[in-house]
Design a protein around this motif. Structure first.
Motif, PDB file in Angstrom:
ATOM      1  N   LEU A 126       0.884  -1.291  -0.046  1.00  0.00           N
ATOM      2  CA  LEU A 126       0.070   0.056  -0.029  1.00  0.00           C
ATOM      3  C   LEU A 126       1.119   1.084   0.226  1.00  0.00           C
ATOM      4  O   LEU A 126       0.321   2.283  -0.242  1.00  0.00           O
ATOM      5  N   LEU A 157      -4.213   0.761   7.817  1.00  0.00           N
ATOM      6  CA  LEU A 157      -5.616   1.309   7.894  1.00  0.00           C
ATOM      7  C   LEU A 157      -5.950   3.058   7.630  1.00  0.00           C
ATOM      8  O   LEU A 157      -7.416   2.948   7.374  1.00  0.00           O
ATOM      9  N   LEU A 214      -5.709   2.034   3.048  1.00  0.00           N
ATOM     10  CA  LEU A 214      -6.570   1.030   2.456  1.00  0.00           C
ATOM     11  C   LEU A 214      -7.995   1.816   2.139  1.00  0.00           C
ATOM     12  O   LEU A 214      -8.527   1.688   0.942  1.00  0.00           O
ATOM     13  N   PRO A 215      -8.668   2.745   2.836  1.00  0.00           N
ATOM     14  CA  PRO A 215      -9.803   3.258   2.295  1.00  0.00           C
ATOM     15  C   PRO A 215      -9.524   4.517   1.258  1.00  0.00           C
ATOM     16  O   PRO A 215     -10.518   4.919   0.811  1.00  0.00           O
ATOM     17  N   ARG A 232      -7.861   3.437  -1.215  1.00  0.00           N
ATOM     18  CA  ARG A 232      -7.794   2.460  -2.546  1.00  0.00           C
ATOM     19  C   ARG A 232      -9.070   1.857  -2.771  1.00  0.00           C
ATOM     20  O   ARG A 232      -9.324   1.443  -3.880  1.00  0.00           O
ATOM     21  N   MET A 282     -14.686   2.150   1.824  1.00  0.00           N
ATOM     22  CA  MET A 282     -14.782   2.357   3.213  1.00  0.00           C
ATOM     23  C   MET A 282     -15.070   0.827   3.814  1.00  0.00           C
ATOM     24  O   MET A 282     -14.639   0.194   4.520  1.00  0.00           O
ATOM     25  N   ALA A 296     -12.869  -1.872   3.165  1.00  0.00           N
ATOM     26  CA  ALA A 296     -11.552  -1.714   3.902  1.00  0.00           C
ATOM     27  C   ALA A 296     -12.063  -2.379   5.234  1.00  0.00           C
ATOM     28  O   ALA A 296     -10.837  -2.697   5.947  1.00  0.00           O
ATOM     29  N   ALA A 321      -9.980  -5.102   7.263  1.00  0.00           N
ATOM     30  CA  ALA A 321      -9.393  -4.888   8.779  1.00  0.00           C
ATOM     31  C   ALA A 321     -10.057  -5.653   9.649  1.00  0.00           C
ATOM     32  O   ALA A 321      -9.384  -6.206  10.644  1.00  0.00           O
ATOM     33  N   TRP A 344     -11.089  -5.243  -6.993  1.00  0.00           N
ATOM     34  CA  TRP A 344     -11.276  -3.903  -6.337  1.00  0.00           C
ATOM     35  C   TRP A 344     -10.332  -2.712  -6.367  1.00  0.00           C
ATOM     36  O   TRP A 344     -10.602  -1.616  -6.004  1.00  0.00           O
ATOM     37  N   LEU A 364      -6.984  -2.955  -6.258  1.00  0.00           N
ATOM     38  CA  LEU A 364      -5.630  -2.682  -5.520  1.00  0.00           C
ATOM     39  C   LEU A 364      -4.528  -3.203  -6.494  1.00  0.00           C
ATOM     40  O   LEU A 364      -3.286  -2.950  -6.040  1.00  0.00           O
TER      41      LEU A 364
END
Length: 255
Positions: free
Chosen positions: A112, A141, A144-145, A147, A150, A153, A157, A171, A173
């Motif tokens: 990330l 944390l 990720l949101p 990418r 929410m 993510a 998590a 997604w 990523l």
């Protein structure tokens, strides 16, 4: 440079390989120091334009060395750069993750921290920290949101489960999905395409894409002007226009 981190160059591309395959390239202090030194070299050497980070032995990285943490309390962080010598301060130049096998916990947080991701179809990604009584505090944390949505993510998590590379690509990523064993080759191909562009313009484009997420609407264009003013006045900008007009390949000097 420690043998736990291997470096080699392909033209203007620096390839950084985490070399602890016996523990799925888990990050200890030697690896963190090696990666930090590599990032310093990438940013500080004008002959290097793009970086790639990958892992040896069929895995990207399984995260922090939990044995070193459990028995010696060692957290592999480097002042100024954070976990793995990278996560709190990624390089200014583009960095590509070439992922085979596991990229989980801190390994996923390294991914990330990168700008582009090439993954094998058999790779997998996840933040399993909650399964170990820990928190993904190396940027996972927070990044990720930006990418993925929410809700997705949150799912990754809070459940701590891994997802396959095919799902990660769906997604958003993963930029490129390849057959097993080909991630580094495809990452090099992407790096060489980036390297064909003007390095100063590339680095500035990355800076704006990253920094502008926190800019207020009313200040966005002024802050962008501050970042791009040096580009318009650069020798490379003149060279790019001349090369286009003369129908030839541009020769960049990085200033």
């Amino acid at each position: 440079m420690s043998e736990s981190v291997l470096l080699h160059t392909e033209g203007h591309v620096l390839v950084v390989t985490i070399n602890r395959p016996q523990v799925r390239n888990a990050i200890n202090m030697a690896v963190a120091q090696g990666i930090a030194a590599a990032m310093d070299e990438l940013d500080g050497n004008p002959a290097l334009h793009v970086g790639i980070i990958t892992g040896a032995g069929g895995n990207f990285c399984a995260g922090m060395d939990l044995k070193a943490f459990a028995f010696a309390g060692i957290e592999p962080t480097i002042e100024g750069r954070g976990f793995a010598g990278l996560c709190e301060a990624p390089p200014k130049k583009p960095l590509i993750a070439a992922v085979e096998g596991h990229a989980v916990a801190g390994g996923f947080e390294i991914v990330l921290s990168c700008d582009l991701v090439v993954a094998s179809r058999t790779a997998n990604f996840g933040l399993p920290e909650v399964k170990r009584g820990l928190v993904a505090a190396a940027g996972g944390l927070m990044r990720l949101p930006h990418r993925i949505p929410m809700s997705l993510a949150m799912e990754m998590a809070l459940l701590g489960d891994s997802i396959p590379a095919t799902q990660a690509q769906a997604w958003g990523l993963v930029n490129r999905l390849v057959e097993p064993g080909n991630a580094l080759q495809e990452a090099l191909a992407l790096a060489l395409r980036i390297d064909a562009n003007a390095p100063l313009a590339v680095a500035t484009s990355k800076q704006i894409l990253r920094d502008s997420r926190t800019w207020a609407d009313g200040e966005m264009f002024e802050r962008q002007r501050c970042a791009t003013r040096k580009i318009a006045d650069s020798s490379d900008a003149q060279e790019g226009a001349a090369a286009f007009a003369e129908k030839r390949v541009a020769v960049w000097i990085g200033r």
